[in-house]
Design an enzyme around this catalytic site. Sequence first.
Site, mmCIF file in Angstrom:
data_model
loop_
_atom_site.group_PDB
_atom_site.id
_atom_site.type_symbol
_atom_site.label_atom_id
_atom_site.label_comp_id
_atom_site.label_asym_id
_atom_site.label_seq_id
_atom_site.Cartn_x
_atom_site.Cartn_y
_atom_site.Cartn_z
ATOM 1 N N GLU A 199 0.800 -1.209 -0.217
ATOM 2 C CA GLU A 199 0.136 0.050 0.159
ATOM 3 C C GLU A 199 0.943 0.593 -0.064
ATOM 4 O O GLU A 199 0.656 2.292 -0.557
ATOM 5 C CB GLU A 199 -0.938 0.027 1.284
ATOM 6 C CG GLU A 199 -2.019 -0.690 1.381
ATOM 7 C CD GLU A 199 -3.003 -0.598 -0.207
ATOM 8 O OE1 GLU A 199 -3.042 0.207 -0.051
ATOM 9 O OE2 GLU A 199 -3.108 -1.799 -1.181
ATOM 10 N N GLN B 83 2.326 5.278 -4.314
ATOM 11 C CA GLN B 83 3.819 6.156 -4.737
ATOM 12 C C GLN B 83 3.173 6.230 -6.339
ATOM 13 O O GLN B 83 3.614 7.426 -7.252
ATOM 14 C CB GLN B 83 4.409 6.111 -3.874
ATOM 15 C CG GLN B 83 5.685 6.309 -4.198
ATOM 16 C CD GLN B 83 5.340 8.189 -3.794
ATOM 17 O OE1 GLN B 83 4.635 7.827 -3.563
ATOM 18 N NE2 GLN B 83 6.235 8.951 -5.063
ATOM 19 N N GLY C 42 10.485 8.325 -4.629
ATOM 20 C CA GLY C 42 9.967 9.963 -4.952
ATOM 21 C C GLY C 42 9.843 10.171 -3.478
ATOM 22 O O GLY C 42 9.655 9.595 -3.302
ATOM 23 N N TYR C 43 8.668 11.568 -3.245
ATOM 24 C CA TYR C 43 7.700 11.243 -2.380
ATOM 25 C C TYR C 43 8.654 10.650 -1.092
ATOM 26 O O TYR C 43 8.257 9.829 -0.179
ATOM 27 C CB TYR C 43 6.511 10.857 -2.124
ATOM 28 C CG TYR C 43 5.394 11.913 -3.003
ATOM 29 C CD1 TYR C 43 4.873 12.167 -2.653
ATOM 30 C CD2 TYR C 43 5.510 12.117 -4.374
ATOM 31 C CE1 TYR C 43 4.070 14.215 -2.747
ATOM 32 C CE2 TYR C 43 4.756 11.739 -5.483
ATOM 33 C CZ TYR C 43 3.496 13.729 -4.554
ATOM 34 O OH TYR C 43 3.476 14.395 -4.864
ATOM 35 N N TYR D 232 -7.626 6.014 2.591
ATOM 36 C CA TYR D 232 -7.740 4.466 1.493
ATOM 37 C C TYR D 232 -6.542 3.478 1.626
ATOM 38 O O TYR D 232 -7.161 1.945 2.179
ATOM 39 C CB TYR D 232 -6.950 5.378 0.635
ATOM 40 C CG TYR D 232 -6.506 3.790 -0.176
ATOM 41 C CD1 TYR D 232 -7.355 3.347 -1.583
ATOM 42 C CD2 TYR D 232 -5.153 3.822 -0.938
ATOM 43 C CE1 TYR D 232 -6.550 2.536 -2.055
ATOM 44 C CE2 TYR D 232 -4.481 3.151 -1.806
ATOM 45 C CZ TYR D 232 -5.921 2.342 -2.802
ATOM 46 O OH TYR D 232 -5.390 1.469 -2.878
ATOM 47 N N ASP E 10 -9.441 3.983 -4.429
ATOM 48 C CA ASP E 10 -8.632 4.784 -4.709
ATOM 49 C C ASP E 10 -9.086 5.641 -6.303
ATOM 50 O O ASP E 10 -9.867 5.935 -6.814
ATOM 51 C CB ASP E 10 -7.350 4.061 -5.069
ATOM 52 C CG ASP E 10 -7.774 2.301 -6.271
ATOM 53 O OD1 ASP E 10 -9.102 2.809 -7.067
ATOM 54 O OD2 ASP E 10 -6.666 1.882 -6.754
ATOM 55 N N CYS F 75 -11.849 -0.660 -16.771
ATOM 56 C CA CYS F 75 -12.454 0.749 -16.861
ATOM 57 C C CYS F 75 -11.229 1.928 -17.072
ATOM 58 O O CYS F 75 -11.244 2.905 -15.943
ATOM 59 C CB CYS F 75 -13.669 0.935 -15.906
ATOM 60 S SG CYS F 75 -14.469 2.694 -16.405
ATOM 61 N N CYS G 272 -15.487 -1.254 -22.850
ATOM 62 C CA CYS G 272 -16.699 -1.601 -22.345
ATOM 63 C C CYS G 272 -17.081 -2.861 -22.298
ATOM 64 O O CYS G 272 -17.993 -3.319 -21.733
ATOM 65 C CB CYS G 272 -17.490 -0.764 -22.183
ATOM 66 S SG CYS G 272 -17.245 1.307 -21.971
HETATM 67 FE FE1 SF4 Z 1 -17.166 1.422 -17.125
HETATM 68 FE FE2 SF4 Z 1 -17.156 0.739 -19.262
HETATM 69 FE FE3 SF4 Z 1 -17.812 -0.550 -16.965
HETATM 70 FE FE4 SF4 Z 1 -19.285 1.946 -17.502
HETATM 71 S S1 SF4 Z 1 -19.585 0.095 -18.685
HETATM 72 S S2 SF4 Z 1 -17.775 0.938 -15.949
HETATM 73 S S3 SF4 Z 1 -17.518 2.882 -18.727
HETATM 74 S S4 SF4 Z 1 -15.745 0.298 -18.387
#
Ligand code: SF4
Length: 350
Positions: free
Chosen positions: A33, A38, A77-78, A116, A134, A188, A195
């Site tokens: 984590e 990072q 970094g950080y 988080y 996140d 996503c 999708c």
């Molecule tokens: Fe993301 Fe596409 Fe799934 Fe919607 S359908 S949560 S935009 S991957």
Amino acid sequence: MRFAEKLIKWNATQPVRYPWIGETDPYRILLSEFLLQQTRSAQALPYYQLMLATFPTVHHLANAPEDLLMKTWQGLGYYSRARNLHKTAKAIVQTYDGAVPDSYSSLLELPGIGPYSAAAISSFAFGERRAVVDGNVFRVLARHHAISTPVNSPKARKEFTDLAMKLLRQQDPGRFNQAIMNLGAHVCTPKNPVCHDCPVQSTCQALVNRMQSEFPVKKKKSPNRDRFFHYFEIDYRNSVLIEKRDTKDIWAGLYQFPLIERSSNRQMNARALHQQLQALFGLTSFKLEAVTRPRKQVLSHQNIHARFYQITTRQKPRPIDEKITLVIRENLENFAFPRTVSWYIKQDQT
Ligand code: SF4
């Protein structure tokens, strides 16, 4: 099937890409984590392996010298995060007898552990019902629910965490958290989400309206401040001057060649260079071997523009700042440097 069930079922079919996925050992999760706050997973992996090899238990980490930890963290970094990791390991050893605390609220009291990380450790290792939010989770939720609150606004964290907590099932909070993070990381994605492979496509608002690229909404940041560092690599009989950065600025606790900060990255002329080297190191006789072009390193709020002046001298330098010391060139590799300085040292050796 509900949102959480679809995600968990889908995630069970996915490859385990990194060793911390599905991990239940709290110390290993804690290490991962800190690293994943990072950097991205692929870059974190070699650091994770090196850290586990160097500090196999929280006791090893707590008892390690800070310079060794900085060396294993070098390049990420950080560095304040590395110091917080060290403080956390010490607190776990001193206050909890070496056992990572098993609740969200007690984890939050440790240095460098925010909501988080506390949610990740408590849900993955101890099954506590806590939602991890996140960047990946922000993106999935913002798209799936078409949320227009900017994700970098002050109220976003509470709004998204409340929503994630509603979606979280009583059972398997850790598996839900892993699944939604995995979806954000590999399906996503920020650009071109896949999708047609998504397990929650039938209920996704962004997909229905073909607005995937509109979410998540982000407020524009104010521009970064520019800083101009002029470093002096001063070689005296195969030793070089270095210093440890103090704690009130970026890269605190790391080492560097002595530098001056100026208002531009323009190369100093011979007169200005003579004045600086005499004033700072008592040098009246030296040779300027080379000067690099400016190199830019972008940090979260600042752009660092660095130039390096390679100088040799037969006159022993007498720095006015007592933090600056001579070290044998071969020993430079024992010190942790910011990325820009490491880059220069490597250039210098090739
Ligand atoms: Fe993301 Fe596409 Fe799934 Fe919607 S359908 S949560 S935009 S991957």
